[in-house]
Design a protein around this motif. Structure first.
Motif, PDB file in Angstrom:
ATOM      1  N   LEU A   1      -9.345  -2.706  -2.700  1.00  0.00           N
ATOM      2  CA  LEU A   1      -8.670  -2.441  -3.969  1.00  0.00           C
ATOM      3  C   LEU A   1      -8.863  -0.979  -4.380  1.00  0.00           C
ATOM      4  O   LEU A   1      -7.917  -0.325  -4.853  1.00  0.00           O
ATOM      5  CB  LEU A   1      -9.193  -3.379  -5.062  1.00  0.00           C
ATOM      6  CG  LEU A   1      -8.727  -4.828  -4.983  1.00  0.00           C
ATOM      7  CD1 LEU A   1      -9.492  -5.688  -5.995  1.00  0.00           C
ATOM      8  CD2 LEU A   1      -7.220  -4.944  -5.235  1.00  0.00           C
ATOM      9  N   ASN A   2     -10.055  -0.467  -4.193  1.00  0.00           N
ATOM     10  CA  ASN A   2     -10.316   0.940  -4.488  1.00  0.00           C
ATOM     11  C   ASN A   2      -9.532   1.852  -3.550  1.00  0.00           C
ATOM     12  O   ASN A   2      -8.976   2.875  -3.967  1.00  0.00           O
ATOM     13  CB  ASN A   2     -11.817   1.249  -4.379  1.00  0.00           C
ATOM     14  CG  ASN A   2     -12.627   0.653  -5.513  1.00  0.00           C
ATOM     15  OD1 ASN A   2     -12.110   0.452  -6.608  1.00  0.00           O
ATOM     16  ND2 ASN A   2     -13.894   0.355  -5.257  1.00  0.00           N
ATOM     17  N   GLN A   3      -9.467   1.470  -2.281  1.00  0.00           N
ATOM     18  CA  GLN A   3      -8.755   2.283  -1.288  1.00  0.00           C
ATOM     19  C   GLN A   3      -7.270   2.417  -1.625  1.00  0.00           C
ATOM     20  O   GLN A   3      -6.693   3.500  -1.498  1.00  0.00           O
ATOM     21  CB  GLN A   3      -8.921   1.663   0.102  1.00  0.00           C
ATOM     22  CG  GLN A   3      -8.191   2.408   1.212  1.00  0.00           C
ATOM     23  CD  GLN A   3      -8.426   1.779   2.579  1.00  0.00           C
ATOM     24  OE1 GLN A   3      -9.410   1.070   2.794  1.00  0.00           O
ATOM     25  NE2 GLN A   3      -7.533   2.025   3.509  1.00  0.00           N
ATOM     26  N   PHE A   4      -6.666   1.302  -2.079  1.00  0.00           N
ATOM     27  CA  PHE A   4      -5.237   1.321  -2.377  1.00  0.00           C
ATOM     28  C   PHE A   4      -4.935   1.606  -3.854  1.00  0.00           C
ATOM     29  O   PHE A   4      -3.776   1.711  -4.252  1.00  0.00           O
ATOM     30  CB  PHE A   4      -4.602  -0.003  -1.957  1.00  0.00           C
ATOM     31  CG  PHE A   4      -4.471  -0.162  -0.464  1.00  0.00           C
ATOM     32  CD1 PHE A   4      -3.441   0.455   0.220  1.00  0.00           C
ATOM     33  CD2 PHE A   4      -5.397  -0.894   0.255  1.00  0.00           C
ATOM     34  CE1 PHE A   4      -3.312   0.337   1.602  1.00  0.00           C
ATOM     35  CE2 PHE A   4      -5.297  -1.032   1.630  1.00  0.00           C
ATOM     36  CZ  PHE A   4      -4.249  -0.397   2.310  1.00  0.00           C
ATOM     37  N   GLY A   5      -5.967   1.726  -4.673  1.00  0.00           N
ATOM     38  CA  GLY A   5      -5.788   2.126  -6.056  1.00  0.00           C
ATOM     39  C   GLY A   5      -5.265   1.056  -6.993  1.00  0.00           C
ATOM     40  O   GLY A   5      -4.592   1.384  -7.979  1.00  0.00           O
ATOM     41  N   PHE A   6      -5.584  -0.216  -6.724  1.00  0.00           N
ATOM     42  CA  PHE A   6      -5.113  -1.311  -7.581  1.00  0.00           C
ATOM     43  C   PHE A   6      -6.198  -1.743  -8.569  1.00  0.00           C
ATOM     44  O   PHE A   6      -7.381  -1.816  -8.213  1.00  0.00           O
ATOM     45  CB  PHE A   6      -4.702  -2.526  -6.748  1.00  0.00           C
ATOM     46  CG  PHE A   6      -3.448  -2.313  -5.942  1.00  0.00           C
ATOM     47  CD1 PHE A   6      -2.231  -2.075  -6.573  1.00  0.00           C
ATOM     48  CD2 PHE A   6      -3.485  -2.366  -4.560  1.00  0.00           C
ATOM     49  CE1 PHE A   6      -1.078  -1.889  -5.837  1.00  0.00           C
ATOM     50  CE2 PHE A   6      -2.337  -2.181  -3.810  1.00  0.00           C
ATOM     51  CZ  PHE A   6      -1.125  -1.935  -4.446  1.00  0.00           C
ATOM     52  N   LYS A   7      -5.792  -2.024  -9.807  1.00  0.00           N
ATOM     53  CA  LYS A   7      -6.657  -2.592 -10.825  1.00  0.00           C
ATOM     54  C   LYS A   7      -6.165  -4.008 -11.118  1.00  0.00           C
ATOM     55  O   LYS A   7      -4.997  -4.198 -11.462  1.00  0.00           O
ATOM     56  CB  LYS A   7      -6.619  -1.757 -12.114  1.00  0.00           C
ATOM     57  CG  LYS A   7      -7.045  -0.308 -11.929  1.00  0.00           C
ATOM     58  CD  LYS A   7      -8.525  -0.188 -11.610  1.00  0.00           C
ATOM     59  CE  LYS A   7      -8.957   1.272 -11.557  1.00  0.00           C
ATOM     60  NZ  LYS A   7     -10.391   1.407 -11.200  1.00  0.00           N
TER      61      LYS A   7
ATOM     62  N   LEU B   1      -2.189  -5.671   0.778  1.00  0.00           N
ATOM     63  CA  LEU B   1      -2.227  -4.555  -0.170  1.00  0.00           C
ATOM     64  C   LEU B   1      -1.391  -3.371   0.331  1.00  0.00           C
ATOM     65  O   LEU B   1      -0.731  -2.690  -0.457  1.00  0.00           O
ATOM     66  CB  LEU B   1      -3.677  -4.119  -0.394  1.00  0.00           C
ATOM     67  CG  LEU B   1      -4.618  -5.179  -0.973  1.00  0.00           C
ATOM     68  CD1 LEU B   1      -6.011  -4.595  -1.197  1.00  0.00           C
ATOM     69  CD2 LEU B   1      -4.076  -5.762  -2.271  1.00  0.00           C
ATOM     70  N   HIS B   2      -1.413  -3.138   1.630  1.00  0.00           N
ATOM     71  CA  HIS B   2      -0.660  -2.026   2.211  1.00  0.00           C
ATOM     72  C   HIS B   2       0.839  -2.161   1.955  1.00  0.00           C
ATOM     73  O   HIS B   2       1.534  -1.160   1.743  1.00  0.00           O
ATOM     74  CB  HIS B   2      -0.936  -1.954   3.716  1.00  0.00           C
ATOM     75  CG  HIS B   2      -0.144  -0.898   4.427  1.00  0.00           C
ATOM     76  ND1 HIS B   2      -0.383   0.449   4.265  1.00  0.00           N
ATOM     77  CD2 HIS B   2       0.895  -1.004   5.310  1.00  0.00           C
ATOM     78  CE1 HIS B   2       0.467   1.132   5.011  1.00  0.00           C
ATOM     79  NE2 HIS B   2       1.241   0.280   5.658  1.00  0.00           N
ATOM     80  N   HIS B   3       1.328  -3.406   1.960  1.00  0.00           N
ATOM     81  CA  HIS B   3       2.767  -3.648   1.779  1.00  0.00           C
ATOM     82  C   HIS B   3       3.134  -3.933   0.326  1.00  0.00           C
ATOM     83  O   HIS B   3       4.250  -4.387   0.042  1.00  0.00           O
ATOM     84  CB  HIS B   3       3.215  -4.806   2.673  1.00  0.00           C
ATOM     85  CG  HIS B   3       3.169  -4.479   4.137  1.00  0.00           C
ATOM     86  ND1 HIS B   3       4.044  -3.613   4.739  1.00  0.00           N
ATOM     87  CD2 HIS B   3       2.327  -4.891   5.112  1.00  0.00           C
ATOM     88  CE1 HIS B   3       3.768  -3.502   6.028  1.00  0.00           C
ATOM     89  NE2 HIS B   3       2.721  -4.269   6.272  1.00  0.00           N
ATOM     90  N   SER B   4       2.233  -3.678  -0.594  1.00  0.00           N
ATOM     91  CA  SER B   4       2.480  -3.910  -2.012  1.00  0.00           C
ATOM     92  C   SER B   4       2.419  -2.581  -2.771  1.00  0.00           C
ATOM     93  O   SER B   4       1.504  -1.783  -2.560  1.00  0.00           O
ATOM     94  CB  SER B   4       1.445  -4.881  -2.596  1.00  0.00           C
ATOM     95  OG  SER B   4       1.479  -6.124  -1.914  1.00  0.00           O
ATOM     96  N   LYS B   5       3.394  -2.362  -3.640  1.00  0.00           N
ATOM     97  CA  LYS B   5       3.449  -1.120  -4.409  1.00  0.00           C
ATOM     98  C   LYS B   5       2.861  -1.284  -5.810  1.00  0.00           C
ATOM     99  O   LYS B   5       2.641  -0.291  -6.506  1.00  0.00           O
ATOM    100  CB  LYS B   5       4.891  -0.630  -4.513  1.00  0.00           C
ATOM    101  CG  LYS B   5       5.503  -0.241  -3.170  1.00  0.00           C
ATOM    102  CD  LYS B   5       6.925   0.265  -3.329  1.00  0.00           C
ATOM    103  CE  LYS B   5       7.513   0.664  -1.981  1.00  0.00           C
ATOM    104  NZ  LYS B   5       8.905   1.164  -2.117  1.00  0.00           N
ATOM    105  N   SER B   6       2.654  -2.540  -6.239  1.00  0.00           N
ATOM    106  CA  SER B   6       2.114  -2.805  -7.569  1.00  0.00           C
ATOM    107  C   SER B   6       1.367  -4.133  -7.539  1.00  0.00           C
ATOM    108  O   SER B   6       1.445  -4.883  -6.556  1.00  0.00           O
ATOM    109  CB  SER B   6       3.243  -2.875  -8.605  1.00  0.00           C
ATOM    110  OG  SER B   6       4.069  -4.010  -8.361  1.00  0.00           O
ATOM    111  N   VAL B   7       0.644  -4.426  -8.625  1.00  0.00           N
ATOM    112  CA  VAL B   7      -0.055  -5.704  -8.717  1.00  0.00           C
ATOM    113  C   VAL B   7       0.945  -6.853  -8.695  1.00  0.00           C
ATOM    114  O   VAL B   7       0.687  -7.905  -8.100  1.00  0.00           O
ATOM    115  CB  VAL B   7      -0.931  -5.742  -9.992  1.00  0.00           C
ATOM    116  CG1 VAL B   7      -1.524  -7.141 -10.190  1.00  0.00           C
ATOM    117  CG2 VAL B   7      -2.050  -4.714  -9.900  1.00  0.00           C
ATOM    118  N   ASN B   8       2.117  -6.673  -9.325  1.00  0.00           N
ATOM    119  CA  ASN B   8       3.151  -7.709  -9.275  1.00  0.00           C
ATOM    120  C   ASN B   8       3.625  -7.940  -7.849  1.00  0.00           C
ATOM    121  O   ASN B   8       3.896  -9.081  -7.452  1.00  0.00           O
ATOM    122  CB  ASN B   8       4.333  -7.321 -10.162  1.00  0.00           C
ATOM    123  CG  ASN B   8       4.042  -7.475 -11.635  1.00  0.00           C
ATOM    124  OD1 ASN B   8       3.159  -8.246 -12.029  1.00  0.00           O
ATOM    125  ND2 ASN B   8       4.773  -6.748 -12.478  1.00  0.00           N
TER     126      ASN B   8
END
Length: 211
Positions: free
Chosen positions: A80-86, A117-124
């Motif tokens: 999560l930290n690597q990809f920047g998601f909260k 996570l790699h294929h996701s641009k947002s939490v949604n």
């Protein structure tokens, strides 16, 4: 400091794995498993003298489960930290559960939390992609008619799998059940209704196969 797995998250993972199984059994991928999805390679089991049907204690099963969860919690926080998601607590629990089932993954592999996570641009996007990457592939979501057990499995009296709803009825690998329908747990996990509606069986394709 990273996020922690909640009690609800831990209970969900354990129920997703079919509860705590106290006898070792073999999977179809060259692994031996026991407890709530604790696995080791067949070669390691042979080296340690572990055979199919060998028993462990509930205390040991819980200890291994906690150790396994700790590794996936740390890995989920790192990714999560690597990809920047909260994410919030429920979302974090779901991602740890995903990693527990599919692995943490890496850039070299096409499965696991890394790829999600790699294929996701947002939490949604994560929520949408999780269903694509996981939901339809892991469980039967429509009535398969009849299923054969791929490993020894317990029957339950409710779609909520825990020690209180475990029926005490355990059936060996190869047993065939007629499925009367499908219902979901409160967390959305599909379950198979069997024995004319009297009992509930896992719909996880690692444990049951359509025949």
């Amino acid at each position: 400091m990273g996020m922690k797995l909640s009690d609800n998250g831990a209970n969900f993972i354990a129920s997703h794995e079919g509860g705590f199984r106290l006898s070792w059994y073999k999977l179809n991928d060259g692994m031996m498993t026991v407890g709530a999805g604790h696995t080791i390679p067949l070669a390691e089991a042979k080296r340690k003298g572990i055979k199919v049907g060998d028993k462990i204690t509930k205390t040991q099963a819980i200890k291994w489960f906690e150790q396994d969860c700790s590794g996936f919690v740390n890995g989920t926080n790192r990714l999560l930290n690597q990809f920047g998601f909260k994410v919030n607590q429920n979302q974090f629990d779901a991602l740890v559960s995903y990693a527990y089932n599919r692995g943490l993954g890496s850039a070299r592999y096409d499965n696991g939390l890394y790829q999600l996570l790699h294929h996701s641009k947002s939490v949604n996007d994560i929520s949408k992609n999780l269903l694509v990457y996981w939901g339809t592939n892991t469980y039967y979501t429509t009535n398969p008619g009849k299923v054969k057990l791929l490993a020894s499995c317990n029957l339950y009296t409710s779609v909520e799998f825990n020690d209180k709803t475990k029926s005490g009825l355990s059936y060996p690998k190869g047993t065939v059940f007629t499925v009367n329908g499908i219902k979901k747990s409160k967390n959305g996990v599909p379950r198979l209704i069997v024995s004319n509606g009297k009992f509930v069986l896992t719909a996880n394709k690692e444990y049951v196969k359509k025949v």
